[in-house]
Design an enzyme around this catalytic site. Structure first.
Site, short mmCIF file in Angstrom:
data_model
loop_
_atom_site.label_atom_id
_atom_site.label_comp_id
_atom_site.label_asym_id
_atom_site.label_seq_id
_atom_site.Cartn_x
_atom_site.Cartn_y
_atom_site.Cartn_z
NE ARG A 76 -0.85 -0.21 4.74
CZ ARG A 76 -0.26 -1.52 5.20
NH1 ARG A 76 -0.03 -2.82 4.79
NH2 ARG A 76 0.09 -1.26 6.24
CB CYS A 121 -6.77 21.62 19.39
SG CYS A 121 -6.81 21.46 20.77
CB CYS A 178 10.22 -2.22 16.71
SG CYS A 178 9.69 -0.74 17.22
#
Lengths: 609, 320
Positions: free
Chosen positions: A65, A164, A179
């Site tokens: 992708r 916000c 990871c």
């Protein structure tokens, strides 16, 4: 090189606005699924300068992708590779950083102030919140975006004018850093994601066939060797599968659970704070297969199951060419379940039944390329509105601007492909943007000569905090001072590690009055040039009086205020500095971001890029 | 997976590789379709460099499909890729028979009618898409398509029968999901489509949107439809000729001509047939997503006209 202007942009924006665009410098945070698409769009549109920041390197699982990356780019930094991949269509200045956006030494506040606009194309909440805070602090517009499966959204954020990122609760899917999945799993689900999204496709559904005259994009012989080795290792396992030779199955198991684990163990800094995995070691295989999918099997049963499923898949590969994981395809389910469980065993994690694993694996939402493309397109269009560069459609007020959701994300009537509400006003209870905030500029010398006490006094006087205040270093969640804790007041800022990039949070501590001074936040920025005559400069801003409320009232569901973050001082974990005599450490909670209580898809696990 | 296998066996034709054609190509190639054929008789001009990411500056003058071929193939070596430099009208009808699905871009109304006649004749799925600056459309003709969607059963069972102008529920089966201990309904919906020519002549919103929705409709829809009434090169496109045609469209749609905003008309006149990269990304993403769906999974498809307004980010699917 021949230069061309972006003629479609000139037509759509007009020559004057296009000229402005050519001088516009923007920051793109993230070069994954959305980031690759966004970078392509920004370059095609002709933005003057784009800086791309991404910490990650490219993984095999990204390739289906993230269209700017190829097999030969695996383990290369995403940001630099993406920038290289669009050079041929670019007349923009492109700068890449393989870095964490939250690294205040690499990216001090002053670095952010060079940009006209920030784009968030991120996969995690922490970095999104961080960029949102920086945008608020610098009053820079931010275009926030995200996708999960077919769902996606974009939200322009104009500080002071519109909501916000933290004004409303976002559906925050669980995401896992690569990871964690690849090297340091700490939950059974990490092993399931590894087996389903990394191992299975690597063995059964990804092609490593490279074209004969493959351009590796480098002339460095060492680098070419590294890429070749990388590809070879991958190919080796696939070759074993393709060979159909069942006698190689133990070799595959040995590689995955002994040799690869030994390689991980060699990276010592991974294991300083973690329990070391134990390589599988010697094992035997039998033909016995446990048919009970509800039982938690022994390690021997897992190994037998893995070997048996591999045998069946090997045979199928001869005719099917490519097999994709499907939770209802028993062979693929058995393979993934057993592979995940053996990995869990190696990492001392709980073993699950096949039935449980089927549930979890079925709920992992894949990232979808087309959703990323749509969202990145919307994000780019929104940026033109925010920068007011659309000829013929001038923006008079930021509240005319639209956000957009794909229809499924907001459950809107079926005839809408997108829902596009106009931007809302800031939430007056928002823990981020309702808090007055500014930058304290301080000279390098003053950092060592100024005591914490001096800084607090100056803040109290300037912003009219009449009584006791508490001071928390928000970046590290340390309590520096409050009504019961004055041990650190005589220490210098330098001693307390209050330096550039630290965010101090001030709160009025009085509990015996009706109205208190609102909390405020200050970003410390070392700036010796502007602080020649004063040791430090406090920002000009007003801090209002607010009603003293110990418990914020419950918000209605529609209003969607995340109460876990309403009072940051209460919900954040507070850790007292472990100073000699003050000694006592009180760590409240793991520094895990508060989970979204109202998330609809709490069962869904999302692997974002 | 059956859906994946169907995808890998599918044969798709893309007509014209401009900005939106490029986006669709990228998305389909990433998704792993079996074979892709590109038909494009245009040579790469310098304007394409702002729109095309499969070719570079040095290739100006080369046929667009030819110029892009290497980079497309590099993205996914498994896809069988063919390029032809002809105009689609130069190909015999039988050429199209081999495809499961055709995506046509950058075509005039008369050319859309021609390709649509071919797709109807051979029962091929057709997606047509085009951009005008900040605006774009998707037209879908799958002729007839039975979609299967699964949902949790609510208190009331889903009834058989028509649910909208073009759609009808023809079968509902229940399934007990033992894992989740819930009853699910598998709903088969028959989608009917109409040819482009019929849509253009008959499109109406009467009874399809509420009065409020009609009142708030974007000018983009009537204007996108009005643009079909000009020739390929938009030789006589002016604000007044567009207004005249757009008012006719409004009457046919049964929406008030007051919907037409002057700034939108101006934009359409100035930006007729311009492909703008971010709009191409949105439209190209939506087209490819639906193609992937109907080639693989068979969930409810787009039916039958989508418009996109790049100013307000309004995007709706209307059964015209």
């Amino acid at each position: 090189m021949i230069q061309f202007e972006k003629t479609a942009s000139i037509e759509v924006l007009g020559a004057e606005n296009y000229a402005k665009l050519r001088h516009t410098k923007v920051l793109l945070v993230g070069a994954g699924g959305i980031g690759c698409e966004l970078l392509k769009n920004l370059v095609l549109m002709g933005f003057g300068e784009v800086h791309v920041v991404d910490l990650d390197t490219i993984d095999l699982s990204n390739l289906n992708r993230q269209f700017l990356f190829r097999q030969r780019d695996i383990r290369q930094p995403k940001a630099t590779t993406a920038v290289k991949a669009v050079q041929h269509i670019s007349n923009s200045t492109l700068i890449a950083y393989q870095c964490n956006i939250q690294d205040t030494e690499k990216f001090p506040l002053s670095w952010f102030s060079q940009f006209a606009l920030f784009f968030n194309a991120l996969d995690n909440l922490e970095a999104r919140r961080y960029v949102n805070q920086i945008a608020q602090l610098l009053h820079k517009p931010l275009i926030e975006s995200g996708t999960a499966g077919f769902d996606g959204y974009i939200q322009p954020i104009i500080p002071g004018e519109t909501e916000c990122f933290d004004c409303t609760t976002k559906e925050t899917p669980k995401t896992f850093p690569v990871c964690t999945i690849r090297s340091t799993p700490s939950q059974p689900v990490h092993c399931i994601v590894w087996a389903k999204n990394f191992l299975f496709p690597q063995l059964f559904s990804t092609s490593t066939t490279a074209s004969a005259n493959e351009d590796l994009g480098t002339d460095d012989p060492l680098e070419i060797e590294r890429i070749r080795q990388e590809t070879n290792e991958l190919r080796e396992l696939q070759e074993y599968i393709k060979s159909g030779d069942e006698s190689r199955i133990p070799t595959i198991i040995e590689k995955l659970y002994t040799h690869d684990i030994e390689k991980l163990l060699a990276i010592e800094n991974l294991w300083r704070t973690r329990q070391k995995p134990v390589p599988l070691g010697r094992f035997d295989l039998t033909d016995a297969v446990n048919p009970d999918f509800n039982a938690v099997w022994s390690l021997q049963e897992q190994l037998d199951c893995l070997a048996n499923a591999t045998k069946k898949l090997m045979k199928r590969q001869a005719t099917e060419d490519q097999i994709d994981f499907d939770k209802d395809d028993v062979d693929s389910l058995e393979f993934v379940a057993a592979a995940a469980n053996i990995r869990a065993h190696v990492f001392h994690l709980p073993i699950k039944s096949i039935f449980d694993i089927k549930q979890i694996a079925g709920n992992i939402i894949p990232a979808i390329a087309t959703t990323n493309a749509i969202i990145a397109g919307l994000s780019s269009l929104a940026s033109l509105r925010v920068l007011n560069l659309m000829k013929g459609f001038p923006v008079k007020s930021p509240k005319e601007l639209n956000m957009a959701f794909t229809a499924r994300a907001s459950n809107i009537p079926t005839h809408r492909y997108l829902s596009n509400p106009v931007l809302a006003s800031p939430n007056s209870r928002c823990p981020v943007c309702s808090v007055p905030r500014g930058v304290i500029k301080i000279s390098g010398k003053a950092l060592s000569s100024t005591k914490l006490q001096d800084l607090i006094e100056a803040i109290r006087q300037k912003y009219h905090y009449p009584g006791e205040v508490s001071v928390v270093d928000k970046s590290t969640q340390r309590l520096l001072a409050d009504i019961d804790f004055d041990d650190l007041l005589e220490k210098s800022l330098l001693d307390l590690k209050i330096r550039s990039g630290v965010l101090l949070m001030i709160a009025d501590e009085r509990d015996d009055v009706v109205e208190i001074r609102a909390g405020s936040e200050f970003y410390i920025q070392e700036d010796s040039k502007n602080c020649a005559s004063h040791p430090f400069l406090l920002p000009e801003m007003k801090v209002k009086m607010v009603k003293s409320e110990v418990e914020p009232p419950q918000e209605s569901l529609e209003n969607g205020l995340d109460e876990t973050t309403t009072n940051v001082a209460q919900s954040s974990d507070v850790l007292i500095i472990d100073e000699d005599e003050s000694g006592s450490k009180r760590k409240l909670e793991e520094s895990e971001l508060p989970p979204n209580k109202k998330a609809k898809h709490t069962e869904e696990l999302v692997l974002l890029d | 997976m059956a859906a994946q296998a169907r995808m890998r066996n599918s044969r798709v034709l893309i007509i014209n590789l401009g900005s939106v054609g490029t986006e669709i190509t990228k998305n389909l190639v990433l998704s792993g379709i079996g074979s892709l054929t590109i038909l494009d008789n245009h040579n790469l001009c310098k304007d394409d460099i702002g729109n095309q990411f499969f070719s570079n500056r040095e290739q100006v003058g080369v046929n667009r499909a030819v110029a892009a071929k290497l980079r497309i193939q590099d993205m996914n070596p498994r896809v069988k890729l063919d390029v032809f430099q002809d105009e689609f009208t130069a190909k015999p009808d039988t050429f199209f028979k081999q495809f499961d699905l055709i995506v046509a871009t950058e075509l005039s109304a008369s050319h859309i009618t021609i390709i649509n006649a071919i797709t109807r004749k051979y029962e091929i799925s057709l997606y047509v898409t085009g951009l005008h600056g900040l605006f774009g459309y998707i037209f879908v003709d799958l002729i007839e398509f039975d979609a299967q969607d699964e949902k949790l059963k609510s208190a009331v069972s889903t009834m058989l029968g028509p649910i909208s102008a073009n759609r009808e529920i023809i079968e509902v089966t229940e399934r007990v999901d033992e894992e989740q201990n819930k009853v699910k309904e598998l709903i088969t919906t028959r989608n009917k489509f109409k040819p482009f020519e019929t849509l253009l002549a008959e499109a109406s919103l009467e009874g399809k949107l509420t009065r409020r929705q009609i009142k708030r409709l974007s000018s983009a829809l009537p204007l996108l439809l009005a643009m079909f009434h000009f020739d390929m090169d938009f030789t006589d496109l002016t604000e007044s000729s567009l207004a005249e045609k757009a008012i006719k469209v409004c009457k046919q749609l049964k929406v008030s001509p007051e919907t037409l905003k002057p700034e939108y008309m101006k934009q359409f006149v100035e930006q007729a047939s311009i492909e703008f990269a971010p709009v191409a990304a949105v439209i190209g993403g939506a087209v490819a997503q639906d193609c992937i769906n109907i080639l693989g999974k068979r969930q409810s498809p787009l039916n039958n006209f989508v418009f996109f307004d790049g100013v307000t980010l309004d995007m709706q699917v209307l059964e015209l």
